[in-house]
Design a protein around this motif. Sequence first.
Motif, PDB file in Angstrom:
ATOM      1  N   PHE A 281       0.819  -1.209   0.000  1.00 47.67           N
ATOM      2  CA  PHE A 281       0.000   0.000   0.000  1.00 47.67           C
ATOM      3  C   PHE A 281       0.858   1.265   0.000  1.00 47.67           C
ATOM      4  O   PHE A 281       0.470   2.282  -0.585  1.00 47.67           O
ATOM      5  N   ALA A 282       2.014   1.214   0.636  1.00 47.12           N
ATOM      6  CA  ALA A 282       2.909   2.379   0.615  1.00 47.12           C
ATOM      7  C   ALA A 282       3.393   2.666  -0.800  1.00 47.12           C
ATOM      8  O   ALA A 282       3.504   3.832  -1.216  1.00 47.12           O
ATOM      9  N   SER A 283       3.671   1.623  -1.562  1.00 46.50           N
ATOM     10  CA  SER A 283       4.200   1.818  -2.919  1.00 46.50           C
ATOM     11  C   SER A 283       3.180   2.481  -3.840  1.00 46.50           C
ATOM     12  O   SER A 283       3.551   3.211  -4.769  1.00 46.50           O
ATOM     13  N   LEU A 284       1.893   2.264  -3.599  1.00 43.97           N
ATOM     14  CA  LEU A 284       0.868   2.871  -4.446  1.00 43.97           C
ATOM     15  C   LEU A 284       0.896   4.399  -4.362  1.00 43.97           C
ATOM     16  O   LEU A 284       0.586   5.086  -5.336  1.00 43.97           O
ATOM     17  N   GLY A 285       1.271   4.919  -3.199  1.00 42.21           N
ATOM     18  CA  GLY A 285       1.350   6.366  -3.048  1.00 42.21           C
ATOM     19  C   GLY A 285       2.386   6.988  -3.966  1.00 42.21           C
ATOM     20  O   GLY A 285       2.153   8.054  -4.561  1.00 42.21           O
ATOM     21  N   PHE A 286       3.526   6.327  -4.122  1.00 41.61           N
ATOM     22  CA  PHE A 286       4.579   6.884  -4.973  1.00 41.61           C
ATOM     23  C   PHE A 286       4.227   6.746  -6.456  1.00 41.61           C
ATOM     24  O   PHE A 286       4.638   7.575  -7.276  1.00 41.61           O
ATOM     25  N   VAL A 287       3.451   5.725  -6.797  1.00 45.61           N
ATOM     26  CA  VAL A 287       2.956   5.616  -8.176  1.00 45.61           C
ATOM     27  C   VAL A 287       2.025   6.794  -8.485  1.00 45.61           C
ATOM     28  O   VAL A 287       2.115   7.411  -9.549  1.00 45.61           O
ATOM     29  N   TRP A 288       1.142   7.105  -7.543  1.00 44.46           N
ATOM     30  CA  TRP A 288       0.222   8.229  -7.750  1.00 44.46           C
ATOM     31  C   TRP A 288       0.984   9.546  -7.891  1.00 44.46           C
ATOM     32  O   TRP A 288       0.614  10.400  -8.713  1.00 44.46           O
TER      33      TRP A 288
END
Length: 530
Positions: A281-288
């Motif tokens: 879930f943390a990685s999704l933030g950097f994709v956004w």
Amino acid sequence: MAVASFAPSKSLCRSHSPSSSRSTPPSISSSIGFSDGRRGSWARIVSGGLDLAGRSHAPAEMLVGSTSKEAWSGIDGWRRRRRRGGVGAIMCSADGIGSGLEIEQQQGLAAVVIPERAKMLALVALVMCLCNADRVVMSVAVVPLASKYGWSSSFMGVVQSSFLWGYPISNIAGGALADRYGSKRVMAWGVVFWSIATFLTPWAASHSTAMLLAVRALFGLAEGVAIPSMSTHLCRWFPCNERASAVGIAMAGFHLGNVMSLLLSPIILSSVGINGTFAFFASLGFVWLSAWTGRIPNDPRDSPDISHSELQLIRAGKIDSKTESSQLPPLRHLFSKLPALAVVLANVANNWGYFVLLSWMPVYFKTVYNVNLKQAAWFSAVPFGVMALSGYLAGASSDLMIKSGSSIIHVRKLMQTIGFIGPAVSLLLLRYAQTPTLAAVLMTMALSFSAFSQAGYFLNIQDIAPKHAGFILGITNSVGTLAAIISTVGAGLFVQWMGSFQAFLTLTAAIYFVTAIFYNLHATAEQVFF
């Protein structure tokens, strides 16, 4: 001259000649042109003529004919374009978020150009989804973490509420900064820090309880900027008669974050463990972030891609200055105004009930009905999915009522009444639920009705303080956060001391009833803070 029918909705299309013009309010126009020239086919469509709910609001103008010179849409529906050998032009004028759609076809290849405010809204909805998804991971992971580290029910409540500890500070600061300097950077830095805190959570839990609480407080500190920044951004990018629908879509993303996290977290937990779940879930933030830091600015006037007609629609009725007032209203002035106090108390009641259900729903189904964690996640996810839909419907209905002539304050009070009385009755009926299915239905009703608050007090803040919406929303969220901390910890204490959730849910219903009465007595749509 032939008349063709081209309209995605019930728009009226009729024959129109270039010489007959009329004055219309600024709107996003639609046009279609075709050419059969030797160098290939050509087509252009501007405006889908749809609002957020998919409805057409303005009569469409259509022209089909064979002529070498045609005039078509601009700011008010008519802009000149000349081509040789053209076989016709179709013109439609309609407003709404679907307008601005463009299709360009060259040599048989077509491309759709989406309105800039629609692109922006999609990214805002996505980040609100991530905001809640990262938050809800702990609501699911707290069960195996408690089993692993031997936490009591009361300490589970402390852990659940710890992300709220930094929340009040950043709500106020984030709202003020977004009002003054723009919400794009504020939102971006918030995502950076809460994604890092999400990644560090399992490590902190294994290190010490103090470290865990500190990381969760940092997580809340970063997430506190999300809703004020969202409010400020939508206020700048949407006209008043689309704003409730825009908020409905953004908050639908927020609620769908619950669904995504509640359903995915148990699966990921069983596959890759606790560390992998938080890392995912943390990685999704950097994709956004890679999309957000692109070409969508704080103010639509700074967008290099926005059309003139779309900008005219957004700016209709707004002040001309890009820089809002830097003079913030003093707190004593804020709390001395009954309309502002009505908004603050509405936020308190909304946060109290919402965070009880958000934080304790999986534990509730496991404790009361003895369902396993995956089943509890499903029972918990469905209500939030329906809540996303009902929140959008509330916003779309509000915009439709206002466009139909209803007063703004009447609409706000109606939506807020539904948003409080509905959940109160649903929670009182929960004591009679004998199966987890019936309990899930009642919780779905409670959360679905509570979503109507988005078209009530939440938008009422922009009515009473358009220049300071982020700051005042931050203040109200901060006070509401204190209530959320009390309710989240209090629910855990009730479970530990009394062995039942029901007494606490009854108290929550009473808070809903009292606040609904106060809001209806004192809320207003008149501007209070200038």
